[in-house]
Design a protein around this motif. Structure first.
Motif: not given
Lengths: 215, 215
Positions: B153-154, B206-212, A202-203, B162-166
């Motif tokens: 990147a963070q 790119k769609l994920l990138e926007m979330g990341l 979920s995360r 946020g948790n880099p693992f996630d």
DNA sequence: ACCTGAACACCGTTCAAGT
DNA sequence: ACCTGAACACCGTTCAAGT
């Protein structure tokens, strides 16, 4: 003849009425699915399935072209079950955005509950789904469910504009990849147990969601 | 004895000097990787590998515990190659955000170029990587590359907090899922050819990138 | 130490033969 | 139409025996 039918039924450990009227084909699919569930795709053999169904090793060939055809029938049933789980999950929420989230959760839940089944549905055991039209159709129908949810989310302004196919593939790839990594034990060092896996799911899904929604 | 060595070398179709000094173990891994590349994980057999290496069917057991151990060696080499491709991809760009994108592209490119190899690396043929420490370590090292890129990147403000693992799991799941779907032919109806697959990969990523990234 | 030859218990598939 | 029995060519693995 009647004795033989009884032998089949008891060999599967089942004792339901009407076994005589059943086709051996259906029995074989059931036995195959059970065997895959127990020993994984590796431990599956056509001969063992025949043994469990109480018939000779050559009998399955009357109902299926070969091992792959029987596996295709198992995979088809898997897609039907997955589609049902997804449809049910979607009905649990009203707004399109949480519907998408529910779809993702249902996918990962199905994968964790039936890992061997998922491998047959997607793995190399069936190299070309178009060779098995019923399976191909069931798989398409499942993806269609996701595509429809994306479309509705876009109409409601709950998903960014753009090619809905791209959005659907992104969502599919995310939940499928996460499921695969979990099933294949790739995250076993840091994710222990089903509950923790669901929380991670979920995360992680939320991270994609932000990209998909665009706000 | 010398004749035997020569027979081994020619049986693989190779003709390089120093074949006498090589260990059979290395020859077997090479032959196994080639066989998997040609016929896929299904068409692989230990006996055929032995035949190609020009030795008896029992010979491999002196160097490997069994079929799975040989496959583990092949998978380990796969992770080493993947890690090298990822490291090289990362060096191609300066800013962390495009580094992440390059990592994803490299992953999908590797998967499409070596589909059978990827299946061995992740599939059920090796149910528990911890049973093969060298393989387990190579896999961890590859994931570590991704984790390091996320961390950087963070720090640079190119990825959300946020948790880099996630974040790493999200990125991994996305490219791995997309690779799997492409390899398994799940998108064959609508994505034809390698070039189109790469384009889809960059759009979806790119769609994920926007979330990341979060902005 | 390293490999062969033969053996065992499996497997997928085919095919004549039965009913 | 539907299934059996026997056969063929494979497979993973073991083990005594060779060098």
């Amino acid at each position: 003849m009647k004795r033989l039918r009884v032998r089949r039924a008891t060999a599967r450990g089942l004792d339901r009425k009407g076994a005589d009227a059943e086709s051996l084909a259906a029995d074989l699919v059931i036995a195959a699915a059970a065997l895959i569930g127990e020993h994984g795709p590796q431990g599956f053999s056509l001969r063992e399935v025949a043994r469990r169904a109480g018939v000779s090793e050559a009998a399955p060939y009357w109902h299926f072209a070969g091992k792959e055809a029987l596996l295709a029938a198992v995979a088809e049933q898997g897609f039907i079950n997955l589609a049902a789980a997804m449809a049910e999950a979607r009905e649990r929420s009203k707004d399109p955005r949480s519907q998408l989230r529910e779809l993702g959760v249902a996918y990962v839940r199905f994968a964790l509950a039936h890992p061997s089944h998922l491998r047959i549905m997607f793995g190399p055991e069936i190299p070309d789904k178009t060779a098995h039209p019923a399976l191909h159709q069931a798989a398409e129908r499942t993806f269609g469910l996701l595509l429809a949810a994306i479309n509705e989310a876009q109409r409601a302004g709950d998903a960014r504009a753009g090619n809905p196919f791209d959005l659907a593939v992104a969502a599919w790839a995310m939940v499928h990849g996460l499921s695969s990594l979990l099933i294949d034990g790739q995250l076993r060092d840091r994710v222990r147990g089903m509950r923790e896996a669901q929380l991670l799911a979920s995360r992680v899904t939320k991270l994609l969601e932000m990209g998909l929604v665009g706000r």
